[in-house]
Motif scaffolding. Sequence first.
Motif, PDB file in Angstrom:
ATOM      1  N   VAL A 287     -11.988  -7.210  -0.270  1.00 35.16           N
ATOM      2  CA  VAL A 287     -10.805  -6.480  -0.823  1.00 35.16           C
ATOM      3  C   VAL A 287     -10.718  -6.795  -2.244  1.00 35.16           C
ATOM      4  O   VAL A 287     -10.194  -8.029  -2.829  1.00 35.16           O
ATOM      5  N   SER A 288     -11.020  -5.967  -3.123  1.00 35.81           N
ATOM      6  CA  SER A 288     -11.212  -6.239  -4.397  1.00 35.81           C
ATOM      7  C   SER A 288     -10.524  -4.878  -5.510  1.00 35.81           C
ATOM      8  O   SER A 288     -10.489  -4.031  -4.908  1.00 35.81           O
TER       9      SER A 288
ATOM     10  N   PRO B  53      -4.254  -1.240  -5.760  1.00 37.61           N
ATOM     11  CA  PRO B  53      -5.063  -2.453  -6.245  1.00 37.61           C
ATOM     12  C   PRO B  53      -3.973  -3.420  -5.760  1.00 37.61           C
ATOM     13  O   PRO B  53      -2.691  -3.492  -5.577  1.00 37.61           O
ATOM     14  N   LYS B  54      -4.736  -4.571  -5.462  1.00 46.93           N
ATOM     15  CA  LYS B  54      -4.019  -5.884  -5.208  1.00 46.93           C
ATOM     16  C   LYS B  54      -3.136  -6.364  -6.392  1.00 46.93           C
ATOM     17  O   LYS B  54      -3.364  -5.889  -7.571  1.00 46.93           O
ATOM     18  N   PRO B  55      -1.774  -6.776  -6.232  1.00 43.52           N
ATOM     19  CA  PRO B  55      -1.295  -7.234  -4.834  1.00 43.52           C
ATOM     20  C   PRO B  55      -0.520  -6.306  -3.975  1.00 43.52           C
ATOM     21  O   PRO B  55       0.120  -6.902  -3.171  1.00 43.52           O
ATOM     22  N   ASP B  56      -0.821  -4.923  -4.085  1.00 40.38           N
ATOM     23  CA  ASP B  56      -0.050  -3.974  -3.403  1.00 40.38           C
ATOM     24  C   ASP B  56      -0.521  -4.244  -1.964  1.00 40.38           C
ATOM     25  O   ASP B  56      -1.812  -4.398  -1.344  1.00 40.38           O
TER      26      ASP B  56
ATOM     27  N   ILE C 205      -3.273  -2.362   0.481  1.00 39.84           N
ATOM     28  CA  ILE C 205      -4.841  -2.502   0.508  1.00 39.84           C
ATOM     29  C   ILE C 205      -5.028  -3.823   1.454  1.00 39.84           C
ATOM     30  O   ILE C 205      -5.997  -3.631   2.144  1.00 39.84           O
ATOM     31  N   PHE C 206      -4.195  -4.670   1.550  1.00 41.55           N
ATOM     32  CA  PHE C 206      -4.454  -5.723   2.527  1.00 41.55           C
ATOM     33  C   PHE C 206      -4.212  -5.100   3.963  1.00 41.55           C
ATOM     34  O   PHE C 206      -4.702  -5.523   4.965  1.00 41.55           O
ATOM     35  N   HIS C 207      -3.130  -4.417   4.094  1.00 43.50           N
ATOM     36  CA  HIS C 207      -2.960  -3.694   5.493  1.00 43.50           C
ATOM     37  C   HIS C 207      -4.165  -2.909   5.935  1.00 43.50           C
ATOM     38  O   HIS C 207      -4.386  -2.696   7.195  1.00 43.50           O
ATOM     39  N   GLU C 208      -4.609  -2.298   5.109  1.00 46.64           N
ATOM     40  CA  GLU C 208      -5.693  -1.323   5.259  1.00 46.64           C
ATOM     41  C   GLU C 208      -7.024  -2.252   5.642  1.00 46.64           C
ATOM     42  O   GLU C 208      -7.772  -1.646   6.853  1.00 46.64           O
ATOM     43  N   ALA C 209      -7.235  -3.300   5.059  1.00 50.32           N
ATOM     44  CA  ALA C 209      -8.315  -4.049   5.821  1.00 50.32           C
ATOM     45  C   ALA C 209      -7.768  -4.792   7.163  1.00 50.32           C
ATOM     46  O   ALA C 209      -8.787  -4.561   8.179  1.00 50.32           O
ATOM     47  N   LEU C 210      -6.872  -4.979   7.472  1.00 52.15           N
ATOM     48  CA  LEU C 210      -6.321  -5.629   8.505  1.00 52.15           C
ATOM     49  C   LEU C 210      -6.453  -4.239   9.696  1.00 52.15           C
ATOM     50  O   LEU C 210      -6.875  -4.516  10.871  1.00 52.15           O
TER      51      LEU C 210
ATOM     52  N   GLY D 197      -0.458 -11.928  -2.980  1.00 46.31           N
ATOM     53  CA  GLY D 197      -0.373 -10.873  -2.313  1.00 46.31           C
ATOM     54  C   GLY D 197      -0.823 -10.833  -0.990  1.00 46.31           C
ATOM     55  O   GLY D 197      -0.301 -10.231   0.057  1.00 46.31           O
ATOM     56  N   ALA D 198      -1.848 -11.752  -0.618  1.00 47.56           N
ATOM     57  CA  ALA D 198      -2.128 -11.979   0.646  1.00 47.56           C
ATOM     58  C   ALA D 198      -0.871 -12.358   1.615  1.00 47.56           C
ATOM     59  O   ALA D 198      -0.748 -11.987   2.885  1.00 47.56           O
ATOM     60  N   ARG D 199      -0.275 -13.552   1.091  1.00 44.25           N
ATOM     61  CA  ARG D 199       0.673 -14.322   1.695  1.00 44.25           C
ATOM     62  C   ARG D 199       1.890 -13.433   1.945  1.00 44.25           C
ATOM     63  O   ARG D 199       2.908 -13.768   2.843  1.00 44.25           O
TER      64      ARG D 199
END
Length: 380
Positions: free
Chosen positions: A263-264, A295-298, A301-306, A329-331
């Motif tokens: 996730v970059s 882009p992170k910390p949005d 993008i983390f939800h898409e990875a999950l 961002g992740a937390r």
Amino acid sequence: MGLPTFQTEFISLTYFLYGLLPRFTSQVRPSATLWLHSELWPPRFQLEAWACLESTLGREAASNLWTTGWGICCALGSSAVKTLPKCQQIGPTRPGKRRPLVCGGVVLSSSVFLHVGQSWGGPGPLLQIMARWLQIRLLTWDVKDTLVRLRRPVGEEYATKARAHGLEVEAAALGEAFGQAYKAQSHSFPNYGLSHGLTSRRWWLGVVLQTFHLAGVRDAQAVVPIAEQLYEDFSSPGTWQVLEGAEATLRGCRKRGLRLAVVSNFDRRLEDILVGLGLREHFDFVLTSEAVGWPKPDSRIFHEALRLAQVEPAVAAHVGDSYHCDYKGARAIGMHSFLVAGPGHLEPAVKDSVPQEHILPSLSHLLPALVRLEGSPWGL
């Protein structure tokens, strides 16, 4: 029976608890209730749970397990509140979504809760084993300055390429100018200017032109071929190097059965760079902010990875070197997170706000940190 995943996980968990019940009844009050919850389970969860329990253990054993306080209860909607009056609904309400329930106990993950009597005094053996049993399943990674870095500073790369085109500019001046140009471009055209109709290539050419302008070069036409060449050079794996311990850590994570993903906030060149450096094979998928549009910390993008990995935040962790983009961002969406930072590299305010066990002085510290995470009944 509904979803195969539900059946498999339910049977595994039932066998696990049933085998441990005689050994640990003295450690947890008889009123303890293991309670499962998932938005994927259908409303008829109670009937399906009982049918699964009965077919797995037999009617008598299932009845004992169900009625002696170790029952598997419905955890959906108002029926769960009626079954367990002391439950409280928590979390935001969303249309079409059920809110999770917490029964006065300890959250092991967003999927499994342990409800215990009021006199329960602390993490006994059962809870500790359950915490170890519920392992991290997905590990997402930042790339630049976490797994790889430039072989030479940006200023030196720019100065060398300019010299090859007959233009003499000091590397130090270009390095300082690059920082200013990059910050300004990111502010005016965030995430490579996608919402403004730019491509990442045009975005980077603009950064290079502005860098040389700030360093005192006024002839923009003379800089264009330099900018084009620099874009190609930074697409090449030869411009980058893998950080010490990165490959060994990735192999170790794979050996533990973890799924790995990127996730970059990099652009579309990242896939080829990872392939050239021999790192792409370690990852199930690669998400860049240019590809997904956030882009992170949005959080998206983390939800898409999950979503791609089909896991919940509580069984996922992120590794990166940015406190704002990676760690926070992740937390923010409920993932675990580790901050890669060598000795003396953290600002005092950041260091004070990040638990020591979340800080990785080097990548070699990650695997021990994962062991501590999975061995802690309270999580991180």
